[in-house]
Design a protein around this motif. Sequence first.
Motif, PDB file in Angstrom:
ATOM      1  N   ARG A  90      -3.475  -7.011  -7.089  1.00 27.64           N
ATOM      2  CA  ARG A  90      -3.208  -5.749  -7.769  1.00 27.64           C
ATOM      3  C   ARG A  90      -4.207  -4.678  -7.348  1.00 27.64           C
ATOM      4  O   ARG A  90      -3.852  -3.515  -7.162  1.00 27.64           O
ATOM      5  CB  ARG A  90      -3.244  -5.931  -9.286  1.00 27.64           C
ATOM      6  CG  ARG A  90      -1.951  -6.483  -9.868  1.00 27.64           C
ATOM      7  CD  ARG A  90      -1.916  -6.381 -11.379  1.00 27.64           C
ATOM      8  NE  ARG A  90      -2.917  -7.192 -12.036  1.00 27.64           N
ATOM      9  CZ  ARG A  90      -2.769  -8.479 -12.342  1.00 27.64           C
ATOM     10  NH1 ARG A  90      -1.646  -9.101 -12.058  1.00 27.64           N
ATOM     11  NH2 ARG A  90      -3.724  -9.145 -12.938  1.00 27.64           N
ATOM     12  N   ALA A  91      -5.474  -5.059  -7.179  1.00 28.66           N
ATOM     13  CA  ALA A  91      -6.502  -4.094  -6.767  1.00 28.66           C
ATOM     14  C   ALA A  91      -6.209  -3.568  -5.364  1.00 28.66           C
ATOM     15  O   ALA A  91      -6.338  -2.364  -5.109  1.00 28.66           O
ATOM     16  CB  ALA A  91      -7.884  -4.744  -6.819  1.00 28.66           C
ATOM     17  N   ILE A  92      -5.801  -4.451  -4.454  1.00 32.23           N
ATOM     18  CA  ILE A  92      -5.461  -4.020  -3.097  1.00 32.23           C
ATOM     19  C   ILE A  92      -4.267  -3.081  -3.133  1.00 32.23           C
ATOM     20  O   ILE A  92      -4.269  -2.020  -2.505  1.00 32.23           O
ATOM     21  CB  ILE A  92      -5.189  -5.234  -2.195  1.00 32.23           C
ATOM     22  CG1 ILE A  92      -6.501  -5.985  -1.922  1.00 32.23           C
ATOM     23  CG2 ILE A  92      -4.533  -4.814  -0.888  1.00 32.23           C
ATOM     24  CD1 ILE A  92      -6.317  -7.330  -1.244  1.00 32.23           C
ATOM     25  N   ALA A  93      -3.236  -3.456  -3.870  1.00 36.97           N
ATOM     26  CA  ALA A  93      -2.037  -2.616  -3.972  1.00 36.97           C
ATOM     27  C   ALA A  93      -2.385  -1.257  -4.570  1.00 36.97           C
ATOM     28  O   ALA A  93      -1.945  -0.211  -4.068  1.00 36.97           O
ATOM     29  CB  ALA A  93      -0.977  -3.315  -4.810  1.00 36.97           C
ATOM     30  N   ALA A  94      -3.188  -1.232  -5.608  1.00 32.33           N
ATOM     31  CA  ALA A  94      -3.567   0.029  -6.250  1.00 32.33           C
ATOM     32  C   ALA A  94      -4.336   0.923  -5.293  1.00 32.33           C
ATOM     33  O   ALA A  94      -4.105   2.137  -5.251  1.00 32.33           O
ATOM     34  CB  ALA A  94      -4.405  -0.251  -7.505  1.00 32.33           C
ATOM     35  N   ARG A  95      -5.224   0.334  -4.512  1.00 33.25           N
ATOM     36  CA  ARG A  95      -6.006   1.104  -3.543  1.00 33.25           C
ATOM     37  C   ARG A  95      -5.089   1.785  -2.528  1.00 33.25           C
ATOM     38  O   ARG A  95      -5.232   2.963  -2.226  1.00 33.25           O
ATOM     39  CB  ARG A  95      -7.013   0.189  -2.839  1.00 33.25           C
ATOM     40  CG  ARG A  95      -7.892   0.875  -1.839  1.00 33.25           C
ATOM     41  CD  ARG A  95      -9.040   0.012  -1.325  1.00 33.25           C
ATOM     42  NE  ARG A  95      -8.629  -1.267  -0.805  1.00 33.25           N
ATOM     43  CZ  ARG A  95      -8.939  -2.452  -1.367  1.00 33.25           C
ATOM     44  NH1 ARG A  95      -9.660  -2.496  -2.474  1.00 33.25           N
ATOM     45  NH2 ARG A  95      -8.551  -3.575  -0.827  1.00 33.25           N
ATOM     46  N   HIS A  96      -4.109   1.059  -2.024  1.00 30.93           N
ATOM     47  CA  HIS A  96      -3.217   1.626  -1.013  1.00 30.93           C
ATOM     48  C   HIS A  96      -2.206   2.588  -1.624  1.00 30.93           C
ATOM     49  O   HIS A  96      -1.852   3.584  -0.987  1.00 30.93           O
ATOM     50  CB  HIS A  96      -2.521   0.513  -0.224  1.00 30.93           C
ATOM     51  CG  HIS A  96      -3.479  -0.220   0.650  1.00 30.93           C
ATOM     52  ND1 HIS A  96      -4.022   0.341   1.787  1.00 30.93           N
ATOM     53  CD2 HIS A  96      -4.033  -1.449   0.546  1.00 30.93           C
ATOM     54  CE1 HIS A  96      -4.848  -0.512   2.337  1.00 30.93           C
ATOM     55  NE2 HIS A  96      -4.871  -1.606   1.606  1.00 30.93           N
ATOM     56  N   LEU A  97      -1.762   2.310  -2.826  1.00 31.85           N
ATOM     57  CA  LEU A  97      -0.835   3.233  -3.480  1.00 31.85           C
ATOM     58  C   LEU A  97      -1.545   4.549  -3.813  1.00 31.85           C
ATOM     59  O   LEU A  97      -0.966   5.619  -3.678  1.00 31.85           O
ATOM     60  CB  LEU A  97      -0.249   2.596  -4.735  1.00 31.85           C
ATOM     61  CG  LEU A  97       0.740   1.454  -4.469  1.00 31.85           C
ATOM     62  CD1 LEU A  97       1.100   0.754  -5.774  1.00 31.85           C
ATOM     63  CD2 LEU A  97       1.979   1.962  -3.768  1.00 31.85           C
ATOM     64  N   ALA A  98      -2.789   4.472  -4.236  1.00 26.31           N
ATOM     65  CA  ALA A  98      -3.546   5.687  -4.552  1.00 26.31           C
ATOM     66  C   ALA A  98      -3.810   6.499  -3.290  1.00 26.31           C
ATOM     67  O   ALA A  98      -3.766   7.725  -3.318  1.00 26.31           O
ATOM     68  CB  ALA A  98      -4.862   5.329  -5.233  1.00 26.31           C
ATOM     69  N   ALA A  99      -4.044   5.819  -2.171  1.00 25.28           N
ATOM     70  CA  ALA A  99      -4.310   6.517  -0.904  1.00 25.28           C
ATOM     71  C   ALA A  99      -3.066   7.241  -0.403  1.00 25.28           C
ATOM     72  O   ALA A  99      -3.169   8.259   0.272  1.00 25.28           O
ATOM     73  CB  ALA A  99      -4.796   5.533   0.152  1.00 25.28           C
TER      74      ALA A  99
END
Length: 101
Positions: A90-99
């Motif tokens: 989830r943290a990886i996905a959130a990082r890329h979605l925010a970018a």
Amino acid sequence: MPSEMIKFRVAAGEKLQFVNAAQNAGMTLSDLLRRAGKAAIAGRIASRPVLADLVHIRAMANHLDALCGVLGGDPAEIGAEIKSTAASMRAIAARHLAAGQ
């Protein structure tokens, strides 16, 4: 549709690599470069950090797969591992979605 031309230089030998990549993909060099440019505009360039995250996701998926094969393991310990892995994903996905915003 009106069009414009973009010119740029590449190192010796790189043009042939671009041409070969385009041919292998079944497209023209112009199509390949337009597609790459549009991907960059959309933020879909696979930078080293993205590739590293994908490797990490694959490792976590392999770990989850291995946990599924554990017989007689402590259910609480397996559950904790699954929760930890899910949180990392989830943290990886959130990082890329925010970018991408």
